[in-house]
Scaffold this active site. Sequence first.
Site, PDB file in Angstrom:
ATOM      1  N   GLY A  68       0.846  -1.183   0.000  1.00 22.95           N
ATOM      2  CA  GLY A  68       0.000   0.000   0.000  1.00 22.95           C
ATOM      3  C   GLY A  68       0.879   1.229   0.000  1.00 22.95           C
ATOM      4  O   GLY A  68       2.077   1.140   0.291  1.00 22.95           O
TER       5      GLY A  68
ATOM      6  N   GLU B 107       4.567 -11.187  -6.164  1.00 22.85           N
ATOM      7  CA  GLU B 107       3.530 -11.342  -7.188  1.00 22.85           C
ATOM      8  C   GLU B 107       3.938 -10.760  -8.537  1.00 22.85           C
ATOM      9  O   GLU B 107       3.310 -11.035  -9.555  1.00 22.85           O
ATOM     10  CB  GLU B 107       2.219 -10.693  -6.706  1.00 22.85           C
ATOM     11  CG  GLU B 107       2.209  -9.157  -6.650  1.00 22.85           C
ATOM     12  CD  GLU B 107       2.848  -8.587  -5.382  1.00 22.85           C
ATOM     13  OE1 GLU B 107       3.591  -9.318  -4.706  1.00 22.85           O
ATOM     14  OE2 GLU B 107       2.608  -7.399  -5.090  1.00 22.85           O
TER      15      GLU B 107
ATOM     16  N   LYS C  36     -10.261 -12.882 -15.892  1.00 24.20           N
ATOM     17  CA  LYS C  36     -10.401 -13.100 -17.331  1.00 24.20           C
ATOM     18  C   LYS C  36      -9.779 -14.424 -17.798  1.00 24.20           C
ATOM     19  O   LYS C  36     -10.376 -15.160 -18.585  1.00 24.20           O
ATOM     20  CB  LYS C  36      -9.711 -11.942 -18.069  1.00 24.20           C
ATOM     21  CG  LYS C  36     -10.057 -11.836 -19.524  1.00 24.20           C
ATOM     22  CD  LYS C  36     -11.426 -11.238 -19.663  1.00 24.20           C
ATOM     23  CE  LYS C  36     -11.800 -10.939 -21.084  1.00 24.20           C
ATOM     24  NZ  LYS C  36     -13.002 -10.113 -21.131  1.00 24.20           N
TER      25      LYS C  36
ATOM     26  N   CYS D 286       5.320  -6.135   1.587  1.00 28.32           N
ATOM     27  CA  CYS D 286       5.676  -4.717   1.588  1.00 28.32           C
ATOM     28  C   CYS D 286       4.987  -3.974   2.742  1.00 28.32           C
ATOM     29  O   CYS D 286       5.277  -4.257   3.888  1.00 28.32           O
ATOM     30  CB  CYS D 286       5.373  -4.108   0.220  1.00 28.32           C
ATOM     31  SG  CYS D 286       6.265  -2.578  -0.039  1.00 28.32           S
ATOM     32  N   TYR D 287       4.043  -3.076   2.463  1.00 28.92           N
ATOM     33  CA  TYR D 287       3.335  -2.397   3.565  1.00 28.92           C
ATOM     34  C   TYR D 287       2.758  -3.432   4.522  1.00 28.92           C
ATOM     35  O   TYR D 287       2.788  -3.254   5.748  1.00 28.92           O
ATOM     36  CB  TYR D 287       2.210  -1.515   2.993  1.00 28.92           C
ATOM     37  CG  TYR D 287       1.371  -0.841   4.060  1.00 28.92           C
ATOM     38  CD1 TYR D 287       1.756   0.371   4.603  1.00 28.92           C
ATOM     39  CD2 TYR D 287       0.198  -1.445   4.538  1.00 28.92           C
ATOM     40  CE1 TYR D 287       0.996   0.977   5.596  1.00 28.92           C
ATOM     41  CE2 TYR D 287      -0.563  -0.845   5.532  1.00 28.92           C
ATOM     42  CZ  TYR D 287      -0.166   0.366   6.054  1.00 28.92           C
ATOM     43  OH  TYR D 287      -0.913   0.962   7.035  1.00 28.92           O
TER      44      TYR D 287
ATOM     45  N   SER E   3     -23.070 -10.486 -26.588  1.00 33.39           N
ATOM     46  CA  SER E   3     -22.400  -9.465 -27.400  1.00 33.39           C
ATOM     47  C   SER E   3     -21.396 -10.098 -28.359  1.00 33.39           C
ATOM     48  O   SER E   3     -20.949  -9.467 -29.300  1.00 33.39           O
ATOM     49  CB  SER E   3     -21.661  -8.487 -26.485  1.00 33.39           C
ATOM     50  OG  SER E   3     -20.517  -9.127 -25.938  1.00 33.39           O
ATOM     51  N   GLY E   4     -21.032 -11.339 -28.079  1.00 29.14           N
ATOM     52  CA  GLY E   4     -19.990 -11.964 -28.904  1.00 29.14           C
ATOM     53  C   GLY E   4     -18.622 -11.841 -28.273  1.00 29.14           C
ATOM     54  O   GLY E   4     -17.657 -12.429 -28.720  1.00 29.14           O
ATOM     55  N   GLY E   5     -18.529 -11.058 -27.203  1.00 27.25           N
ATOM     56  CA  GLY E   5     -17.269 -10.965 -26.462  1.00 27.25           C
ATOM     57  C   GLY E   5     -17.077 -12.219 -25.611  1.00 27.25           C
ATOM     58  O   GLY E   5     -17.986 -13.044 -25.488  1.00 27.25           O
ATOM     59  N   VAL E   6     -15.899 -12.334 -25.028  1.00 29.51           N
ATOM     60  CA  VAL E   6     -15.558 -13.554 -24.282  1.00 29.51           C
ATOM     61  C   VAL E   6     -16.518 -13.754 -23.104  1.00 29.51           C
ATOM     62  O   VAL E   6     -17.063 -14.843 -22.912  1.00 29.51           O
ATOM     63  CB  VAL E   6     -14.107 -13.476 -23.749  1.00 29.51           C
ATOM     64  CG1 VAL E   6     -13.760 -14.737 -22.971  1.00 29.51           C
ATOM     65  CG2 VAL E   6     -13.137 -13.258 -24.887  1.00 29.51           C
ATOM     66  N   ASP E   7     -16.739 -12.697 -22.333  1.00 30.73           N
ATOM     67  CA  ASP E   7     -17.495 -12.873 -21.095  1.00 30.73           C
ATOM     68  C   ASP E   7     -18.936 -13.308 -21.356  1.00 30.73           C
ATOM     69  O   ASP E   7     -19.422 -14.272 -20.773  1.00 30.73           O
ATOM     70  CB  ASP E   7     -17.486 -11.576 -20.260  1.00 30.73           C
ATOM     71  CG  ASP E   7     -16.067 -11.138 -19.937  1.00 30.73           C
ATOM     72  OD1 ASP E   7     -15.151 -11.980 -20.038  1.00 30.73           O
ATOM     73  OD2 ASP E   7     -15.864  -9.955 -19.611  1.00 30.73           O
ATOM     74  N   SER E   8     -19.616 -12.579 -22.246  1.00 32.04           N
ATOM     75  CA  SER E   8     -21.014 -12.953 -22.452  1.00 32.04           C
ATOM     76  C   SER E   8     -21.109 -14.294 -23.167  1.00 32.04           C
ATOM     77  O   SER E   8     -22.048 -15.059 -22.939  1.00 32.04           O
ATOM     78  CB  SER E   8     -21.794 -11.855 -23.188  1.00 32.04           C
ATOM     79  OG  SER E   8     -21.420 -11.774 -24.535  1.00 32.04           O
ATOM     80  N   SER E   9     -20.133 -14.630 -23.998  1.00 30.24           N
ATOM     81  CA  SER E   9     -20.173 -15.924 -24.687  1.00 30.24           C
ATOM     82  C   SER E   9     -20.004 -17.074 -23.701  1.00 30.24           C
ATOM     83  O   SER E   9     -20.702 -18.082 -23.783  1.00 30.24           O
ATOM     84  CB  SER E   9     -19.073 -16.014 -25.750  1.00 30.24           C
ATOM     85  OG  SER E   9     -19.287 -15.052 -26.742  1.00 30.24           O
TER      86      SER E   9
ATOM     87  N   HIS F   2       8.033  -7.681  -3.665  1.00 30.53           N
ATOM     88  CA  HIS F   2       6.744  -8.103  -4.239  1.00 30.53           C
ATOM     89  C   HIS F   2       6.865  -9.437  -4.980  1.00 30.53           C
ATOM     90  O   HIS F   2       7.214  -9.460  -6.149  1.00 30.53           O
ATOM     91  CB  HIS F   2       6.229  -7.025  -5.197  1.00 30.53           C
ATOM     92  CG  HIS F   2       5.769  -5.792  -4.489  1.00 30.53           C
ATOM     93  ND1 HIS F   2       4.481  -5.634  -4.036  1.00 30.53           N
ATOM     94  CD2 HIS F   2       6.435  -4.680  -4.120  1.00 30.53           C
ATOM     95  CE1 HIS F   2       4.372  -4.472  -3.419  1.00 30.53           C
ATOM     96  NE2 HIS F   2       5.548  -3.864  -3.456  1.00 30.53           N
TER      97      HIS F   2
END
Length: 514
Positions: free
Chosen positions: A56, A175, A370, A83-84, A227-233, A173
């Site tokens: 942070g 990550e 994602k 870290c923080y 919509s044809g995007g990844v998420d809605s598909s 870090h």
Amino acid sequence: MQKHQLVLVLDFGGQYNQLIARRVREHNVYCEVKSYKTPIEEIRALAPIGIIFTGGPNSVYEADSPRCSKEIFGLGIPVLGICYGCQLMAQLLGGEVTAAQDDSAREYGKTQTYYSTGCKLFKGLPQEGISWMSHSDYMARVPEGFALVGHTAMCPNVAIADEGRGFYGVQFHPEVNHTENGALMLKNFLYEICNAKGDWTMEDYKNTSIQAIREKVGDGKVLLALSGGVDSSVAAALLAEAVGNQLTCVFVDHGLMRKDEGDEVEAAFSKWEINFVRVDAEKRFLDKLAGVSEPEAKRKIIGEEFIRVFEDEAQKIGKVDYLVQGTIYPDVIESGAGDAAVIKSHHNVGGLPDYVDFKEIIEPLRLLFKDEVRQLGRELDLPEYLVMRQPFPGPGLAIRVIGDITKEKLDVLREADFIFRDEIAKAGLGATMNQYFAVLTNMRSVGVMGDGRTYDYTLALRGVTTTDFMTADWARIPYDVLDRISVRIVNEVGHINRIVYDITSKPPATIEWE
Ligand code: XMP
């Protein structure tokens, strides 16, 4: 839904917090990001197998710095402070943190670091390696019971551990990719220290959520705007698998999609017995957009028209019980924060509830990042071109034709964009960029073709690398590949006689041109 083991990431405002959560999940352990303000009772009820304190921007010795309850350390749950988070743990447990007195104890960037590999956190690591530092505070005294398990030339205590109690802290870090073996450190925390089982897989998620959706929906009717995007598909595929013909997918084809995209989406869903409604709304959208060149006006028109079309379809379907939305986890985390300036009003397929009569919303991807959504799509046998589809703005090609929009311009852009993507795929460069596309600028210039003068459009190519789409760098596409693309487009697509490559980063530019 079946309960998975949980690791809790307590968010103290660091810039890599989502990344920590993703890294944990990459090791097949489910994890959630929650505010440092989360009450201790809630944490206890969640029963995490481990807790990670993030970094942070604050200093722990400031009066109003963010802090969590000290009772966390009494829960018998392992804690990793980053870290923080490390400094806060040290301070809460009786150590002392001060500002680094001289520059030597202030560390930033890639730093050679030495580890005690007898410590569980560093098990299996080489004894030294690069770590990514970003701290200006110093642990003047570490709390009682803690051993120093990592150091650099400048700092004797970049990693501390009280292995008996399961408390670990690192000032760097793990990550971030720059930290060599950072992924292994996190894996050690999960498997060596928290005894994780690794019970978070997308196959398992698919099965448990299909079951949960069936139980919830019963014999109800479900509506989804595709919509044809990844998420809605992926959301559609999951629902299709779960409830079959109780699902209606409305796919509004606004005529602003890329070449063949509408057909591809339709084809991908033909294997399910769902009610698939493809609305050919090209004329409606183009009529509304005629003569409009201001970017925000275009977005507004498209957003509104989208709702109108959807509303018309919803009326035909009648009352539905559930509306599905493809919200994903980063949206959930981010919606809690931020009142940043609106640069562009993003239009997504969300925001429909006001216009449709329904009982409840289902958000089956709400917990997923994602890359997990893509993996789930694969588990559902969606084709790779859909699963790996790059982000595509809701207003589609309307914001990639600069100035006013006509069908002819859209067709020109579609062909050029297709060739660009085709050549990138042939050169094997697809995975090196996060987004790439063509833009039809509104500029025309003089050229010569055959023996004649031309006065045609300039096409811009854009390719970017980015991790978060909030900042981006322009992609270094090799010149010979750019050359092939340029030659093909000018030869195969009419009305383009000049091609430029966009070499601005974001900021100062944005990824899209409008
Ligand atoms: P910018 O152009 O703001 O784009 O740098 C960042 C990312 O967002 C996408 N984008 C949109 N996505 N609706 C969307 O769903 C929109 O209106 C929209 N505008 C931009 C853009 O493609 C990039 O990935």
